[in-house]
Design a protein around this motif. Sequence first.
Motif, PDB file in Angstrom:
ATOM      1  N   ASN A   6       0.847  -1.198   0.000  1.00  0.00           N
ATOM      2  CA  ASN A   6       0.000   0.000   0.000  1.00  0.00           C
ATOM      3  C   ASN A   6       0.879   1.243   0.000  1.00  0.00           C
ATOM      4  N   LEU A   7       0.349   2.322  -0.492  1.00  0.00           N
ATOM      5  CA  LEU A   7       1.064   3.590  -0.487  1.00  0.00           C
ATOM      6  C   LEU A   7       1.267   4.054   0.956  1.00  0.00           C
ATOM      7  N   HIS A   8       2.473   4.399   1.314  1.00  0.00           N
ATOM      8  CA  HIS A   8       2.811   4.847   2.671  1.00  0.00           C
ATOM      9  C   HIS A   8       2.505   6.332   2.828  1.00  0.00           C
ATOM     10  N   HIS A   9       3.111   7.168   1.978  1.00  0.00           N
ATOM     11  CA  HIS A   9       2.823   8.603   2.046  1.00  0.00           C
ATOM     12  C   HIS A   9       3.217   9.298   0.745  1.00  0.00           C
ATOM     13  N   VAL A  10       2.700  10.506   0.592  1.00  0.00           N
ATOM     14  CA  VAL A  10       3.021  11.375  -0.527  1.00  0.00           C
ATOM     15  C   VAL A  10       3.417  12.720   0.068  1.00  0.00           C
ATOM     16  N   GLU A  11       4.511  13.280  -0.413  1.00  0.00           N
ATOM     17  CA  GLU A  11       4.925  14.613   0.019  1.00  0.00           C
ATOM     18  C   GLU A  11       4.866  15.537  -1.188  1.00  0.00           C
ATOM     19  N   LEU A  12       4.092  16.603  -1.061  1.00  0.00           N
ATOM     20  CA  LEU A  12       3.923  17.574  -2.133  1.00  0.00           C
ATOM     21  C   LEU A  12       4.678  18.842  -1.766  1.00  0.00           C
ATOM     22  N   CYS A  13       5.537  19.312  -2.665  1.00  0.00           N
ATOM     23  CA  CYS A  13       6.269  20.567  -2.446  1.00  0.00           C
ATOM     24  C   CYS A  13       5.557  21.672  -3.215  1.00  0.00           C
ATOM     25  N   THR A  14       5.475  22.837  -2.598  1.00  0.00           N
ATOM     26  CA  THR A  14       4.729  23.940  -3.184  1.00  0.00           C
ATOM     27  C   THR A  14       5.476  25.259  -3.047  1.00  0.00           C
ATOM     28  N   ALA A  15       5.279  26.131  -4.014  1.00  0.00           N
ATOM     29  CA  ALA A  15       5.857  27.474  -3.951  1.00  0.00           C
ATOM     30  C   ALA A  15       5.012  28.386  -3.063  1.00  0.00           C
ATOM     31  N   ASP A  16       3.725  28.081  -2.923  1.00  0.00           N
ATOM     32  CA  ASP A  16       2.805  28.896  -2.130  1.00  0.00           C
ATOM     33  C   ASP A  16       2.173  28.004  -1.064  1.00  0.00           C
ATOM     34  N   LEU A  17       2.843  27.905   0.071  1.00  0.00           N
ATOM     35  CA  LEU A  17       2.442  26.964   1.118  1.00  0.00           C
ATOM     36  C   LEU A  17       1.032  27.244   1.633  1.00  0.00           C
ATOM     37  N   ALA A  18       0.700  28.496   1.913  1.00  0.00           N
ATOM     38  CA  ALA A  18      -0.611  28.816   2.486  1.00  0.00           C
ATOM     39  C   ALA A  18      -1.746  28.422   1.539  1.00  0.00           C
ATOM     40  N   THR A  19      -1.606  28.745   0.269  1.00  0.00           N
ATOM     41  CA  THR A  19      -2.650  28.427  -0.707  1.00  0.00           C
ATOM     42  C   THR A  19      -2.795  26.917  -0.873  1.00  0.00           C
TER      43      THR A  19
END
Length: 131
Positions: free
Chosen positions: A13-26
Amino acid sequence: MGYDHADPDHAGNLHHVELCTADLATSIDFWGWFLDKLGYERKNEWSNGPTYIVVTEADNSDHPFDRLASGLNHLAFHAESREQVDELTTDIRKRADSRVLYEDQHPYAGGYYALYCEDPEGIKVEIIGPE
């Protein structure tokens, strides 16, 4: 984090996904709303069973996300019902930070009942309704 070690009961099963963003609040606003609707619980991340999702700030935002380049294309989630797909579609149409993709083919753009939309960074998100 809630599930920081492997659990053999969830092998494959998928353990985790990490998404990186330029606009953290949005991005946190969008993903918080979306994952809450799907039953994820918010801690330091959003978790649902053995899988969790983290949104972090990108170290280098000079390279915008391109889902058609090599790498991640989209994230797909199960919906509890077609009504949930419809509700999320209505809500996405009201949000300024997202949009429904393939409007002319919605809700059968993939050949099955689903919502395709984008997050604020342009990541395609799919939620699939049961038959």
